[in-house]
Design a protein around this motif. Structure first.
Motif, PDB file in Angstrom:
ATOM      1  N   ALA A 178       0.750   2.393 -13.452  1.00 16.20           N
ATOM      2  CA  ALA A 178      -0.191   1.764 -12.532  1.00 16.20           C
ATOM      3  C   ALA A 178      -0.330   0.263 -12.823  1.00 16.20           C
ATOM      4  O   ALA A 178      -0.387  -0.558 -11.897  1.00 16.20           O
ATOM      5  CB  ALA A 178      -1.550   2.453 -12.618  1.00 16.20           C
ATOM      6  N   TRP A 179      -0.398  -0.111 -14.116  1.00 14.58           N
ATOM      7  CA  TRP A 179      -0.467  -1.526 -14.478  1.00 14.58           C
ATOM      8  C   TRP A 179       0.797  -2.253 -14.036  1.00 14.58           C
ATOM      9  O   TRP A 179       0.742  -3.388 -13.537  1.00 14.58           O
ATOM     10  CB  TRP A 179      -0.669  -1.687 -15.978  1.00 14.58           C
ATOM     11  N   LEU A 180       1.951  -1.624 -14.233  1.00 12.47           N
ATOM     12  CA  LEU A 180       3.215  -2.232 -13.806  1.00 12.47           C
ATOM     13  C   LEU A 180       3.224  -2.467 -12.298  1.00 12.47           C
ATOM     14  O   LEU A 180       3.619  -3.543 -11.827  1.00 12.47           O
ATOM     15  CB  LEU A 180       4.388  -1.336 -14.221  1.00 12.47           C
ATOM     16  N   ALA A 181       2.784  -1.476 -11.537  1.00  7.48           N
ATOM     17  CA  ALA A 181       2.795  -1.594 -10.079  1.00  7.48           C
ATOM     18  C   ALA A 181       1.786  -2.625  -9.587  1.00  7.48           C
ATOM     19  O   ALA A 181       2.046  -3.355  -8.618  1.00  7.48           O
ATOM     20  CB  ALA A 181       2.502  -0.233  -9.455  1.00  7.48           C
ATOM     21  N   SER A 182       0.624  -2.699 -10.237  1.00  6.20           N
ATOM     22  CA  SER A 182      -0.415  -3.614  -9.770  1.00  6.20           C
ATOM     23  C   SER A 182       0.016  -5.075  -9.874  1.00  6.20           C
ATOM     24  O   SER A 182      -0.479  -5.929  -9.134  1.00  6.20           O
ATOM     25  CB  SER A 182      -1.701  -3.388 -10.567  1.00  6.20           C
ATOM     26  N   GLY A 183       0.933  -5.381 -10.780  1.00  7.14           N
ATOM     27  CA  GLY A 183       1.419  -6.748 -10.914  1.00  7.14           C
ATOM     28  C   GLY A 183       2.764  -6.974 -10.267  1.00  7.14           C
ATOM     29  O   GLY A 183       3.391  -8.015 -10.485  1.00  7.14           O
ATOM     30  N   SER A 184       3.233  -5.992  -9.482  1.00  9.94           N
ATOM     31  CA  SER A 184       4.561  -6.080  -8.879  1.00  9.94           C
ATOM     32  C   SER A 184       4.471  -6.258  -7.367  1.00  9.94           C
ATOM     33  O   SER A 184       3.502  -5.842  -6.729  1.00  9.94           O
ATOM     34  CB  SER A 184       5.363  -4.804  -9.198  1.00  9.94           C
ATOM     35  N   GLN A 185       5.482  -6.878  -6.810  1.00 14.54           N
ATOM     36  CA  GLN A 185       5.619  -6.998  -5.364  1.00 14.54           C
ATOM     37  C   GLN A 185       6.720  -6.065  -4.831  1.00 14.54           C
ATOM     38  O   GLN A 185       7.140  -6.206  -3.682  1.00 14.54           O
ATOM     39  CB  GLN A 185       5.946  -8.447  -4.983  1.00 14.54           C
ATOM     40  N   ASP A 186       7.155  -5.140  -5.660  1.00 18.52           N
ATOM     41  CA  ASP A 186       8.235  -4.223  -5.277  1.00 18.52           C
ATOM     42  C   ASP A 186       7.638  -2.968  -4.658  1.00 18.52           C
ATOM     43  O   ASP A 186       6.905  -2.227  -5.324  1.00 18.52           O
ATOM     44  CB  ASP A 186       9.057  -3.855  -6.516  1.00 18.52           C
TER      45      ASP A 186
ATOM     46  N   ARG B  49      -7.089   2.894 -10.184  1.00 20.58           N
ATOM     47  CA  ARG B  49      -8.070   2.307  -9.268  1.00 20.58           C
ATOM     48  C   ARG B  49      -7.602   0.944  -8.753  1.00 20.58           C
ATOM     49  O   ARG B  49      -8.135   0.429  -7.764  1.00 20.58           O
ATOM     50  CB  ARG B  49      -9.418   2.159  -9.966  1.00 20.58           C
ATOM     51  N   LEU B  50      -6.620   0.340  -9.429  1.00 20.82           N
ATOM     52  CA  LEU B  50      -6.089  -0.955  -9.008  1.00 20.82           C
ATOM     53  C   LEU B  50      -5.144  -0.829  -7.827  1.00 20.82           C
ATOM     54  O   LEU B  50      -4.775  -1.838  -7.222  1.00 20.82           O
ATOM     55  CB  LEU B  50      -5.350  -1.622 -10.173  1.00 20.82           C
ATOM     56  N   LEU B  51      -4.729   0.391  -7.518  1.00 22.38           N
ATOM     57  CA  LEU B  51      -3.752   0.616  -6.449  1.00 22.38           C
ATOM     58  C   LEU B  51      -4.448   1.015  -5.159  1.00 22.38           C
ATOM     59  O   LEU B  51      -5.531   1.606  -5.183  1.00 22.38           O
ATOM     60  CB  LEU B  51      -2.767   1.707  -6.860  1.00 22.38           C
ATOM     61  N   SER B  52      -3.799   0.722  -4.041  1.00 23.92           N
ATOM     62  CA  SER B  52      -4.365   1.104  -2.745  1.00 23.92           C
ATOM     63  C   SER B  52      -3.253   1.242  -1.716  1.00 23.92           C
ATOM     64  O   SER B  52      -2.195   0.584  -1.819  1.00 23.92           O
ATOM     65  CB  SER B  52      -5.388   0.069  -2.258  1.00 23.92           C
ATOM     66  N   ARG B  53      -3.490   2.094  -0.741  1.00 23.14           N
ATOM     67  CA  ARG B  53      -2.557   2.236   0.372  1.00 23.14           C
ATOM     68  C   ARG B  53      -2.475   0.949   1.195  1.00 23.14           C
ATOM     69  O   ARG B  53      -1.428   0.631   1.767  1.00 23.14           O
ATOM     70  CB  ARG B  53      -2.982   3.405   1.262  1.00 23.14           C
ATOM     71  N   ALA B  54      -3.571   0.232   1.264  1.00 19.94           N
ATOM     72  CA  ALA B  54      -3.570  -1.028   2.015  1.00 19.94           C
ATOM     73  C   ALA B  54      -2.595  -2.028   1.396  1.00 19.94           C
ATOM     74  O   ALA B  54      -1.852  -2.724   2.106  1.00 19.94           O
ATOM     75  CB  ALA B  54      -4.982  -1.602   2.057  1.00 19.94           C
ATOM     76  N   GLN B  55      -2.580  -2.107   0.062  1.00 16.06           N
ATOM     77  CA  GLN B  55      -1.637  -3.015  -0.598  1.00 16.06           C
ATOM     78  C   GLN B  55      -0.204  -2.552  -0.389  1.00 16.06           C
ATOM     79  O   GLN B  55       0.705  -3.374  -0.212  1.00 16.06           O
ATOM     80  CB  GLN B  55      -1.956  -3.111  -2.083  1.00 16.06           C
ATOM     81  N   ALA B  56       0.029  -1.238  -0.408  1.00 14.95           N
ATOM     82  CA  ALA B  56       1.381  -0.727  -0.153  1.00 14.95           C
ATOM     83  C   ALA B  56       1.863  -1.151   1.227  1.00 14.95           C
ATOM     84  O   ALA B  56       3.027  -1.534   1.402  1.00 14.95           O
ATOM     85  CB  ALA B  56       1.399   0.794  -0.281  1.00 14.95           C
ATOM     86  N   ALA B  57       0.984  -1.122   2.219  1.00 13.24           N
ATOM     87  CA  ALA B  57       1.357  -1.544   3.566  1.00 13.24           C
ATOM     88  C   ALA B  57       1.599  -3.049   3.623  1.00 13.24           C
ATOM     89  O   ALA B  57       2.492  -3.521   4.344  1.00 13.24           O
ATOM     90  CB  ALA B  57       0.276  -1.135   4.561  1.00 13.24           C
ATOM     91  N   ARG B  58       0.829  -3.816   2.869  1.00 13.40           N
ATOM     92  CA  ARG B  58       1.041  -5.268   2.853  1.00 13.40           C
ATOM     93  C   ARG B  58       2.371  -5.631   2.204  1.00 13.40           C
ATOM     94  O   ARG B  58       2.996  -6.637   2.557  1.00 13.40           O
ATOM     95  CB  ARG B  58      -0.110  -5.964   2.123  1.00 13.40           C
ATOM     96  N   LEU B  59       2.827  -4.813   1.244  1.00 11.61           N
ATOM     97  CA  LEU B  59       4.091  -5.097   0.578  1.00 11.61           C
ATOM     98  C   LEU B  59       5.293  -4.892   1.493  1.00 11.61           C
ATOM     99  O   LEU B  59       6.339  -5.515   1.287  1.00 11.61           O
ATOM    100  CB  LEU B  59       4.234  -4.215  -0.667  1.00 11.61           C
ATOM    101  N   GLU B  60       5.198  -4.001   2.460  1.00 12.09           N
ATOM    102  CA  GLU B  60       6.285  -3.798   3.420  1.00 12.09           C
ATOM    103  C   GLU B  60       5.686  -3.572   4.807  1.00 12.09           C
ATOM    104  O   GLU B  60       5.649  -2.439   5.295  1.00 12.09           O
ATOM    105  CB  GLU B  60       7.209  -2.661   2.989  1.00 12.09           C
ATOM    106  N   PRO B  61       5.236  -4.630   5.457  1.00 15.37           N
ATOM    107  CA  PRO B  61       4.546  -4.495   6.746  1.00 15.37           C
ATOM    108  C   PRO B  61       5.435  -4.013   7.885  1.00 15.37           C
ATOM    109  O   PRO B  61       4.918  -3.600   8.926  1.00 15.37           O
ATOM    110  CB  PRO B  61       4.044  -5.928   7.015  1.00 15.37           C
ATOM    111  N   ASP B  62       6.754  -4.029   7.690  1.00 21.40           N
ATOM    112  CA  ASP B  62       7.661  -3.561   8.736  1.00 21.40           C
ATOM    113  C   ASP B  62       7.999  -2.082   8.602  1.00 21.40           C
ATOM    114  O   ASP B  62       8.776  -1.549   9.389  1.00 21.40           O
ATOM    115  CB  ASP B  62       8.954  -4.377   8.706  1.00 21.40           C
ATOM    116  N   ASN B  63       7.419  -1.385   7.603  1.00 21.36           N
ATOM    117  CA  ASN B  63       7.732   0.021   7.342  1.00 21.36           C
ATOM    118  C   ASN B  63       6.622   0.913   7.896  1.00 21.36           C
ATOM    119  O   ASN B  63       5.495   0.898   7.398  1.00 21.36           O
ATOM    120  CB  ASN B  63       7.899   0.248   5.837  1.00 21.36           C
ATOM    121  N   ALA B  64       6.941   1.698   8.910  1.00 23.73           N
ATOM    122  CA  ALA B  64       5.933   2.569   9.531  1.00 23.73           C
ATOM    123  C   ALA B  64       5.375   3.586   8.547  1.00 23.73           C
ATOM    124  O   ALA B  64       4.212   3.991   8.656  1.00 23.73           O
ATOM    125  CB  ALA B  64       6.542   3.287  10.737  1.00 23.73           C
ATOM    126  N   GLN B  65       6.170   4.015   7.569  1.00 26.56           N
ATOM    127  CA  GLN B  65       5.705   5.019   6.606  1.00 26.56           C
ATOM    128  C   GLN B  65       4.451   4.550   5.877  1.00 26.56           C
ATOM    129  O   GLN B  65       3.501   5.308   5.711  1.00 26.56           O
ATOM    130  CB  GLN B  65       6.816   5.299   5.586  1.00 26.56           C
TER     131      GLN B  65
END
Length: 444
Positions: free
Chosen positions: A172-180, A203-219
């Protein structure tokens, strides 16, 4: 001079004239129809209602016929049964079977399995399993690719109970500081099974951030919409669905995990650590793929329960556009199935919907050479499963299936027509057998 003899009637099917044969044919036809429909349900990513009851009924019908009819009657019905069975597509997957009593574990050798334990890794002593999995995890964590590091943490957390929480914290810490987005997807999936999420790094992770990382991905937007729907946030759900309908692609990341593990754990690493890590990766992949929040949200939001004429204009625009995104750009067969379901519910006609249907039927008929029995850990079976999932990770399931289909030398149209003939034949056989049985046995 015309003959006075009336013309001979056409020959009757083998099951006519004998109630026993009619019952056997009816049982066979119903069972085959259930098998075909069950494969179709699985291929479009949905499960039929009351699956266990359906399986029980499918097993009970031929069993009842065998009990009620003498052996010689069943023997007379065998030619009709063989003819109908031969007409089924060869691409239908065989029923899952348990491994033989003696099976191979790649890197360990043959093991003997008891009747009540089909998983061969349990026959390897726990100390050797732990040491081999440690060796694989250390190799993954030492890699220079952060994606492989994330895969190692997820494999380590899922492959053992002790230390799982600490590994997921690190992920989770790795992902929170990543743009991948792939690393972020691994962490979100891992955190789904973590207790006391509010007190962890998850708690640092969110679905909203996942969508911001790839805004062109419908998934990513569909998963965010599913989360909003579960929390009763209607406005957030509508907004996420609107973004999903504007996406230019739709791709999940489940297949990336086994593909990354396979690529990172190449020789000279011994075979047993590779086998153990690959087994965990395939298990995580299956769990991830079989819980599709994205396609479930698409079907729920734009499903048959929503009346198109009564829906608000914004939802009408969203659902029609979403069908186009999933149909044209969806990476999986489940997404193609969702596109067809939405197109039917919203009466999206035209060449695009017809092309989706043709592709859907053809891909189901051709079948997939993908991972089969997850308890088969022989070297050849593992290599085949990893090769298939690498193709899925590279270009998506639909593309991999199309390439597999084309390798058989038939066109998409030919596979689609063969699928329709198969369904029609099974349905006609069931209808005729039922009608014949009713005509011969008027009483209940």
């Amino acid at each position: 001079m015309r003959s006075r003899h009336p013309p001979s009637p056409p020959p009757a099917p083998p099951w006519h004239g004998d109630p026993a044969l009619r019952w056997s044919a009816l049982a066979l036809a119903l069972t085959l129809v259930m098998l075909v429909l069950g494969w179709c349900w699985r291929a479009i990513g949905t499960a039929p209602p009351s699956t266990e009851r359906t399986r029980a009924a499918a097993a009970a019908v031929p069993a009842a016929a065998a009990i009620a009819k003498p052996p010689q009657t069943l023997a007379r019905a065998a030619p009709a049964a063989a003819a109908l069975t031969a007409a089924l597509p060869r691409a239908l997957p065989a029923a899952a079977t348990l491994p033989a009593p003696g099976v191979e574990v790649c890197g360990w050798g043959p093991v003997e399995l008891p009747d009540d334990d089909p998983f061969p890794l349990q026959r390897i002593p726990a100390a050797q399993r732990a040491a081999a999995l440690d060796q694989a995890e250390q190799r993954l964590l030492a890699d220079a690719d952060p994606r492989i590091n994330a895969a190692g943490l997820l494999i380590g957390a899922r492959g053992r109970g002790q230390g799982a929480r600490q590994r997921l914290e690190k992920l989770a810490w790795l992902a929170s500081g990543s743009q991948d987005p792939v690393i972020y997807a691994f962490a979100l999936h891992g955190c789904q099974g973590l207790a006391e999420r509010d007190g962890s790094a998850c708690r640092l992770l969110s679905r909203a951030q996942a969508a911001r990382l790839e805004p062109d991905n419908a998934q990513a937007w569909l998963e965010l919409a599913a989360e909003a729907a579960a929390q009763g946030e209607a406005d957030a759900e509508h907004e996420a669905m609107r973004h999903a309908a504007q996406a230019t692609r739709s791709r999940a990341h489940a297949a990336q995990l086994p593909a990354l593990v396979h690529r990172a754990l190449a020789p000279p690493l011994p075979a047993l650590p590779r086998t153990l890590a690959s087994s965990v990766a395939l298990s995580v992949h299956d769990t991830w793929r079989l819980s599709p929040a994205a396609t479930g949200q698409a079907r729920e939001y734009c499903g048959a329960g929503v009346v198109p004429g009564e829906a608000e204009p914004a939802r009408q625009v969203t659902c029609r556009a979403l069908a186009g995104v999933l149909g044209a750009h969806g990476g999986s067969l489940a997404e193609l199935g969702a596109a067809l379901a939405i197109a039917r519910a919203w009466r999206v006609d035209g060449a695009a919907a017809a092309a989706w249907q043709q592709e859907h039927d053809a891909l189901i008929e051709a079948g997939a050479p993908g991972p089969g029995d997850q308890t088969d850990l022989a070297c050849g079976a593992l290599a085949a499963a990893q090769a298939w999932l690498q193709r899925v990770a590279d270009g998506g399931e639909r593309r991999a299936l199309r390439e597999h289909m084309q390798a058989h030398g038939r066109s998409l149209q030919e596979w689609s027509e063969r699928h329709r003939r198969t369904i029609a034949l099974a349905s006609a056989a069931a209808t005729e057998a039922a009608a014949a049985d009713g005509a011969g046995d008027p009483g209940p």
